[in-house]
Design a protein around this motif. Structure first.
Motif, PDB file in Angstrom:
ATOM      1  N   LYS A   3       0.844  -1.184   0.000  1.00 48.26           N
ATOM      2  CA  LYS A   3       0.000   0.000   0.000  1.00 48.26           C
ATOM      3  C   LYS A   3       0.884   1.241   0.000  1.00 48.26           C
ATOM      4  O   LYS A   3       1.833   1.331   0.766  1.00 48.26           O
ATOM      5  N   GLY A  46      -3.620   5.057  -5.906  1.00 40.30           N
ATOM      6  CA  GLY A  46      -4.768   4.823  -5.031  1.00 40.30           C
ATOM      7  C   GLY A  46      -4.477   5.217  -3.595  1.00 40.30           C
ATOM      8  O   GLY A  46      -5.116   4.744  -2.669  1.00 40.30           O
ATOM      9  N   MET A  48      -4.561   7.156  -0.199  1.00 40.79           N
ATOM     10  CA  MET A  48      -5.574   7.930   0.519  1.00 40.79           C
ATOM     11  C   MET A  48      -5.106   8.048   1.945  1.00 40.79           C
ATOM     12  O   MET A  48      -4.707   7.048   2.526  1.00 40.79           O
ATOM     13  N   PRO A  49      -5.138   9.225   2.512  1.00 41.99           N
ATOM     14  CA  PRO A  49      -4.762   9.293   3.914  1.00 41.99           C
ATOM     15  C   PRO A  49      -5.744   8.461   4.732  1.00 41.99           C
ATOM     16  O   PRO A  49      -6.928   8.430   4.432  1.00 41.99           O
ATOM     17  N   SER A  50      -5.283   7.730   5.712  1.00 41.67           N
ATOM     18  CA  SER A  50      -6.165   6.863   6.481  1.00 41.67           C
ATOM     19  C   SER A  50      -7.112   7.698   7.332  1.00 41.67           C
ATOM     20  O   SER A  50      -6.849   8.855   7.641  1.00 41.67           O
ATOM     21  N   ALA A  51      -8.234   7.057   7.682  1.00 42.09           N
ATOM     22  CA  ALA A  51      -9.201   7.718   8.572  1.00 42.09           C
ATOM     23  C   ALA A  51      -8.494   8.123   9.853  1.00 42.09           C
ATOM     24  O   ALA A  51      -8.742   9.186  10.416  1.00 42.09           O
ATOM     25  N   ALA A  52      -7.575   7.257  10.274  1.00 47.23           N
ATOM     26  CA  ALA A  52      -6.854   7.553  11.502  1.00 47.23           C
ATOM     27  C   ALA A  52      -6.001   8.808  11.347  1.00 47.23           C
ATOM     28  O   ALA A  52      -5.990   9.688  12.203  1.00 47.23           O
ATOM     29  N   ALA A  53      -5.301   8.899  10.198  1.00 45.07           N
ATOM     30  CA  ALA A  53      -4.446  10.065   9.976  1.00 45.07           C
ATOM     31  C   ALA A  53      -5.289  11.327   9.875  1.00 45.07           C
ATOM     32  O   ALA A  53      -4.943  12.375  10.419  1.00 45.07           O
ATOM     33  N   ARG A  54      -6.414  11.208   9.172  1.00 41.24           N
ATOM     34  CA  ARG A  54      -7.272  12.380   9.049  1.00 41.24           C
ATOM     35  C   ARG A  54      -7.873  12.775  10.396  1.00 41.24           C
ATOM     36  O   ARG A  54      -7.994  13.950  10.719  1.00 41.24           O
TER      37      ARG A  54
END
Lengths: 329, 329
Positions: A3, A46, A48-54
């Motif tokens: 990833k 593909g 995408m910043p992770s939900a956690a990072a955001r």
């Protein structure tokens, strides 16, 4: 394929991690040419910043917490399930998901909500089943967990934002409807658990019929919210000369209906509450609660707070509406 | 008071952030004396790494995704709500929460699950309502989203982990029960939507009674899953000399029951499916599905994968059980 990460993308493009991050978050800060090159690589990979990072960056989870309602008998329970359905569907349109969790007490619910909020797993929450002396609104306000309640604060003090259905007005309408059918002795079948919702509905029935406390006493029976108790209490009310009844729920009304049916044409007229599928199925009149409107306004009140902590603390009372039906044979 | 952070704690204690982090995550790496001092400060300050920070570090959200089941009529729907209740309650005991989201198609469901997983908002998911040629299991396997399904893969290939209830065996048992009551012409009321669950139940009924295709054709009526259709089809089956019926759902059985009741002692015997509160209320025999067991095994199969990606891909079929009742007058 591994990833892609911010770091691997930056290495591949020979730019700094900050540049990749800027393209994602502050594209204006990046030169158009670089921006295009980075964006293409992001799209290709593909990434995408992770939900956690955001969540870490924005301190926002885009998730609302909701305690799983206690399992009730499936008849009255269908109403709370309807609320959950409406809330999840409407929240999704605003980009929010709803996380469900169980709690055996209101104190445990508050603990879990505070924990979920503190760990940024939720941004806010929705309360249901408000009660007399319900500590949750005051506690959540104090602890800084944004919320809105389906259910008013039943004590004198007005805590937080809420939406509720005016059960008193609903029971009044139900009683007046039964009177309009020519009934004079109209009973009330309620709950014995001291529920403020049940008490409110009983008050509406008593008010509509202009009953004294003594008159009301003879016409009221309270029990658990079961079909069996509804049947038993209907039999008792029949013995007291009742010819019609307002029922605090469709479960009780269904129980009353089963007794009723045995009496054929001499059966009593009934109005239940919640307009459940069961009431529709057996042809019971019932008060319909505007569940989708409740969910919509609760959600509005929750999301408003996330934009503006000082949004007004107030409540909205919605009117239920009578659905009449011809009972099937 | 400002919320303590890793940095503020480290500054206060005059240690590095890494040391504080190690106390939380790898206490063995820190000297006992320092560990004690840091742990005390952490306890005192109420510091807790945020869910977001933990998710970033562990790549684990401790959340499972579940598509909100389509709203059905509240009678049959109570069964899926029962599954959700059981799943949320059991998951909580393992430290997992369940996030609900809507989707209008199976493709949209997969897209949302992939997105939730890619952004670390969920660790895994639970599928329900499996269908013939259902692409979801194969897609999620390919895209690396751990899942288990309530519902078997209905095509030949065996994709992923699943738990299901043996509806065929249930319908067999229902038919044999009706035969044991002395009935000879036993009908089947099913769904017209081509549901594999409905077809499976019909196959069980046909099998138990040893019917030829031609014989079965005369005794089967299929419709939408509504009380009204159940009533209409019961009337038709009565015209064909049927004296008992296996119904694919309690909604259909309740419809049949309303026709039945008008015929008094000459009514047909019925067995529904799901043992819903409505069946309990009106005294309908019904096949009980072991919903708590389904939820427990689905959860086990999901969590096993999080420990071991290569855990066995297999399915479990649970037997439903007949609940008999005396219909009330």
């Amino acid at each position: 394929m591994k990833k892609p990460t911010l770091a691997s993308l930056a290495a591949e493009l020979k730019v700094s991690r900050q540049t990749v991050s800027n393209v994602l978050n502050f594209p204006d800060r990046v030169r158009p040419e670089t921006r295009r090159r980075v964006q293409e690589a992001i799209d290709r990979a593909g990434y995408m910043p992770s939900a956690a990072a955001r969540a870490l960056r924005n301190q926002k989870a885009m998730v609302l917490g909701l305690r799983l309602s206690d399992p009730r008998n499936g008849i009255s329970g269908s109403f709370m399930d309807g609320f959950t359905h409406a809330l999840v569907t409407l929240a999704d349109k605003q980009g929010y998901r709803v996380v469900l969790f169980p709690a055996t007490t209101k104190a445990e619910e508050v603990d879990k909500l505070v924990e979920l909020r503190r760990t940024l797993a939720i941004d806010a929450c929705v309360l249901t089943d408000t009660w007399i002396d319900d500590d949750r609104p005051a506690q959540l306000l104090e602890l800084g967990v944004p919320f809105a309640a389906f259910g008013r604060p039943w004590d004198a003090t007005d805590h937080g934002r809420w939406v509720d259905v005016d059960g008193r007005a609903g029971a009044r309408e139900a009683a007046l409807y039964l009177r309009s059918l020519g009934h004079e002795r109209i009973g009330f079948m309620g709950w014995s658990d001291g529920s403020p919702v049940g008490r409110d509905r009983m008050a509406g029935w008593k008010e509509a019929l202009g009953l004294s406390d003594a008159e009301a006493l003879d016409l009221v029976l309270e029990s658990d919210d079961t079909v069996a108790d509804g049947a038993a209490n209907m039999s008792l009310l029949l013995g007291r000369g009742v010819t019609a009844a307002v029922c605090a729920s469709d479960s009780l009304a269904l129980g009353a209906h089963t007794v009723n049916r045995r009496r054929g044409r001499h059966g009593v007229s009934l109005v239940g509450f919640d307009n459940t599928p069961v009431a529709q199925a057996v042809g019971l009149a019932s008060m319909r609660q505007p569940v989708a409107d409740v969910a919509r306004i609760v959600l509005d009140k929750v999301l408003q707070q996330l934009d503006d902590e000082d949004s007004a603390q107030d409540g909205v009372l919605l009117a239920p509406s009578l659905v009449t039906r011809e009972p099937e044979g």
